[in-house]
Design a protein around this motif. Structure first.
Motif, short mmCIF file in Angstrom:
data_model
loop_
_atom_site.label_atom_id
_atom_site.label_comp_id
_atom_site.label_asym_id
_atom_site.label_seq_id
_atom_site.Cartn_x
_atom_site.Cartn_y
_atom_site.Cartn_z
N ILE A 145 0.84 -1.20 0.00
CA ILE A 145 0.00 0.00 0.00
C ILE A 145 0.88 1.26 0.00
CG2 ILE A 145 -1.72 1.31 1.33
CD1 ILE A 145 -2.89 -1.25 2.29
N GLY A 146 2.04 1.17 0.65
CA GLY A 146 2.92 2.34 0.71
C GLY A 146 3.29 2.86 -0.66
N GLY A 147 3.67 1.95 -1.56
CA GLY A 147 4.03 2.39 -2.91
C GLY A 147 2.86 2.97 -3.66
N TRP A 148 1.69 2.41 -3.47
CA TRP A 148 0.48 2.86 -4.14
C TRP A 148 0.23 4.35 -3.87
CZ3 TRP A 148 -4.90 0.17 -2.97
CH2 TRP A 148 -5.87 0.72 -3.80
N PHE A 149 0.31 4.75 -2.59
CA PHE A 149 0.02 6.13 -2.23
C PHE A 149 1.26 7.01 -2.17
CE2 PHE A 149 -3.55 3.71 -0.50
CZ PHE A 149 -4.63 4.44 -0.97
N SER A 150 2.38 6.44 -1.76
CA SER A 150 3.57 7.25 -1.52
C SER A 150 4.38 7.52 -2.78
CB SER A 150 4.46 6.57 -0.48
OG SER A 150 3.75 6.33 0.71
N ASN A 151 4.43 6.56 -3.68
CA ASN A 151 5.27 6.71 -4.87
C ASN A 151 4.94 7.98 -5.67
OD1 ASN A 151 7.36 4.61 -5.86
ND2 ASN A 151 6.54 5.49 -7.76
N PRO A 152 3.65 8.26 -5.95
CA PRO A 152 3.35 9.47 -6.72
C PRO A 152 3.76 10.75 -6.00
CG PRO A 152 1.49 7.95 -6.75
CD PRO A 152 2.45 7.42 -5.73
N ILE A 153 3.64 10.78 -4.67
CA ILE A 153 3.90 12.01 -3.92
C ILE A 153 5.38 12.18 -3.61
CG2 ILE A 153 3.43 13.23 -1.75
CD1 ILE A 153 0.69 11.87 -1.74
N ARG A 197 12.76 -0.94 12.46
CA ARG A 197 13.97 -0.31 11.94
C ARG A 197 14.13 -0.56 10.44
NH1 ARG A 197 20.12 -1.95 13.93
NH2 ARG A 197 21.26 -0.31 12.81
N ARG A 198 13.76 -1.76 10.01
CA ARG A 198 13.92 -2.09 8.58
C ARG A 198 13.00 -1.25 7.70
NH1 ARG A 198 14.70 -8.70 8.08
NH2 ARG A 198 16.41 -8.87 9.59
N ILE A 199 11.75 -1.08 8.13
CA ILE A 199 10.83 -0.32 7.28
C ILE A 199 11.18 1.16 7.28
CG2 ILE A 199 9.10 0.03 9.11
CD1 ILE A 199 8.41 -0.58 5.36
N LEU A 200 11.69 1.68 8.41
CA LEU A 200 12.12 3.08 8.43
C LEU A 200 13.30 3.30 7.49
CD1 LEU A 200 11.82 3.85 12.26
CD2 LEU A 200 10.41 4.81 10.42
N ASN A 201 14.22 2.35 7.46
CA ASN A 201 15.35 2.45 6.54
C ASN A 201 14.90 2.29 5.09
OD1 ASN A 201 18.35 2.65 7.56
ND2 ASN A 201 17.25 1.53 9.15
N TRP A 202 13.90 1.46 4.86
CA TRP A 202 13.38 1.30 3.49
C TRP A 202 12.75 2.60 3.00
CZ3 TRP A 202 8.71 1.70 0.97
CH2 TRP A 202 8.64 1.13 -0.32
N LEU A 203 11.99 3.28 3.88
CA LEU A 203 11.40 4.57 3.50
C LEU A 203 12.49 5.59 3.19
CD1 LEU A 203 8.55 4.84 6.17
CD2 LEU A 203 8.30 4.27 3.74
N GLY A 243 5.74 11.11 -9.03
CA GLY A 243 4.43 11.53 -9.53
C GLY A 243 3.64 10.41 -10.17
N ASP A 244 4.11 9.17 -10.10
CA ASP A 244 3.43 8.06 -10.78
C ASP A 244 3.43 6.82 -9.87
OD1 ASP A 244 2.09 6.70 -12.70
OD2 ASP A 244 3.75 6.65 -14.16
N TYR A 245 2.58 5.87 -10.24
CA TYR A 245 2.54 4.61 -9.52
C TYR A 245 3.83 3.82 -9.76
CZ TYR A 245 -2.49 5.49 -9.09
OH TYR A 245 -3.72 6.04 -8.82
N PRO A 246 4.18 2.87 -8.86
CA PRO A 246 5.39 2.05 -9.08
C PRO A 246 5.27 1.24 -10.37
CG PRO A 246 4.59 1.83 -6.82
CD PRO A 246 3.53 2.58 -7.57
N GLU A 247 6.40 1.03 -11.03
CA GLU A 247 6.41 0.29 -12.29
C GLU A 247 5.86 -1.13 -12.13
OE1 GLU A 247 6.96 1.14 -15.42
OE2 GLU A 247 7.18 3.22 -14.74
N VAL A 248 6.20 -1.79 -11.04
CA VAL A 248 5.73 -3.17 -10.83
C VAL A 248 4.21 -3.20 -10.69
CG1 VAL A 248 6.03 -3.05 -8.31
CG2 VAL A 248 6.06 -5.26 -9.46
N MET A 249 3.66 -2.17 -10.12
CA MET A 249 2.20 -2.09 -9.96
C MET A 249 1.52 -1.88 -11.32
SD MET A 249 0.10 0.63 -7.60
CE MET A 249 -1.68 0.51 -7.41
N LYS A 250 2.07 -0.96 -12.12
CA LYS A 250 1.48 -0.68 -13.43
C LYS A 250 1.59 -1.91 -14.35
CE LYS A 250 3.90 3.02 -14.42
NZ LYS A 250 4.34 4.23 -15.17
N THR A 251 2.74 -2.58 -14.33
CA THR A 251 2.95 -3.75 -15.20
C THR A 251 2.03 -4.88 -14.81
OG1 THR A 251 5.26 -3.14 -15.53
CG2 THR A 251 4.65 -5.43 -16.00
#
Length: 304
Positions: A1-9, A107-113, A13-21
């Motif tokens: 869900i993070g990529g869905w909403f966060s990637n464009p902002i 810690r892992r998800i904070l570093n991923w962000l 400005g767009d959805y993740p490539e893996v999601m679109k494909t």
């Protein structure tokens, strides 16, 4: 869900490539002429990208994911993402079936962000754990959770994550969606059966207060820290006071007055039932003493 909403902002400005494909391929396989996922125009991408002040992040637990392909005829979020999740049975439980205590994942998800979105300023807006129907105010499981998760957040700060704030969920027990009052996340216990709803600090409230005073965890090797010497404030009185009520010439509290009213109502109901029963018995006895109509006529004839 993070990529869905966060990637464009936060990214481009767009959805993740893996999601679109993935959604495009599943849409075409289902017989559609184009992807079910809407497309941003270049103008929209430019307008959306970078429109943030900070990254507000709610985090409670971690899961393990594995691939799960669903039939292309199924068009849903779960089917499109193509994964399912499980948890490790060795992870400590909580009062919620979906929440396992997994501090390492924080810690892992904070570093991923940080890596995924170019280290935006992050505020943890919710983080906490539930216990079910707890009555013991010594909530050691919640203290373990807070100590472990906040420690992982501090490690993330050492990893150069731009973490600027942390908020525990939650100040007091409250209504938790579909589970109602059964799951308690609060640092303060709330007695929901008491009309004044008193708030009583749990052990975790005092523990969290010490973290705030010390701005973290003092180094034990440095000896007793002054921030740990301060005394905790006394629990505050319930904000809803019990007002006095005049009842039958007596001054009672609201709870006592309510009980007295119920007792009075029960006595009145018992009295009404008693009067009805006595009336029934009286009428029945009167009918038994009254002679039959034929016998009354015979008595009148005999009297002449």
């Amino acid at each position: 869900i993070g990529g869905w909403f966060s990637n464009p902002i936060f990214k481009n400005g767009d959805y993740p490539e893996v999601m679109k494909t993935r959604i495009r391929d599943r849409s075409l396989a289902a017989g559609l002429s184009k992807s079910r996922l809407p497309e941003f125009t270049e103008s929209e991408k430019r307008r959306i990208n970078g429109t943030y002040d900070f990254f507000g992040f709610n985090h409670y637990t971690t899961v393990l994911a594995y691939n799960l392909d669903s039939d292309s005829s199924i068009s849903s979020y779960e089917a499109d993402r193509g994964v399912a999740s499980i948890t490790d049975r060795s992870w400590p439980d909580s009062g919620s079936f979906w929440l396992k205590m997994t501090p390492f994942g924080f810690r892992r998800i904070l570093n991923w962000l940080k890596e995924e979105y170019n280290n935006p300023p992050i505020y943890v807006t919710e983080n906490g754990v539930s216990q079910r129907e707890e009555s013991d105010l010594n909530d050691t499981a919640r203290i373990y959770y807070l100590r472990s998760y906040i420690n992982e957040a501090l490690k993330a700060v050492q990893d150069k994550v731009d973490l600027r704030g942390y908020t525990v969920w939650t100040l007091m027990d409250n209504f938790e969606w579909a589970t109602g009052f059964a799951e308690r996340f609060g640092l303060h216990f709330v007695n929901f059966t008491d009309t004044s709803l008193p708030r009583i600090p749990k052990a975790s409230a005092r523990f969290y207060a010490s973290i705030i005073r010390c701005n973290g965890f003092p180094d034990p090797a440095a000896g007793p820290h002054s921030c740990l010497q301060q005394e905790d404030a006394e629990p505050s009185v319930s904000p809803v006071s019990e007002a006095d009520v005049q009842f039958l010439g007596l001054t009672l509290g609201t709870t006592e007055a309510q009980t007295a009213l119920y007792v009075l109502f029960a006595l009145m109901l018992l009295g009404v039932c008693g009067v009805a029963f006595l009336s029934y018995k009286y009428c029945k006895r009167s009918k038994q003493k009254k002679p039959p109509p034929g016998e009354q006529e015979l008595n009148r004839v005999s009297s002449f």
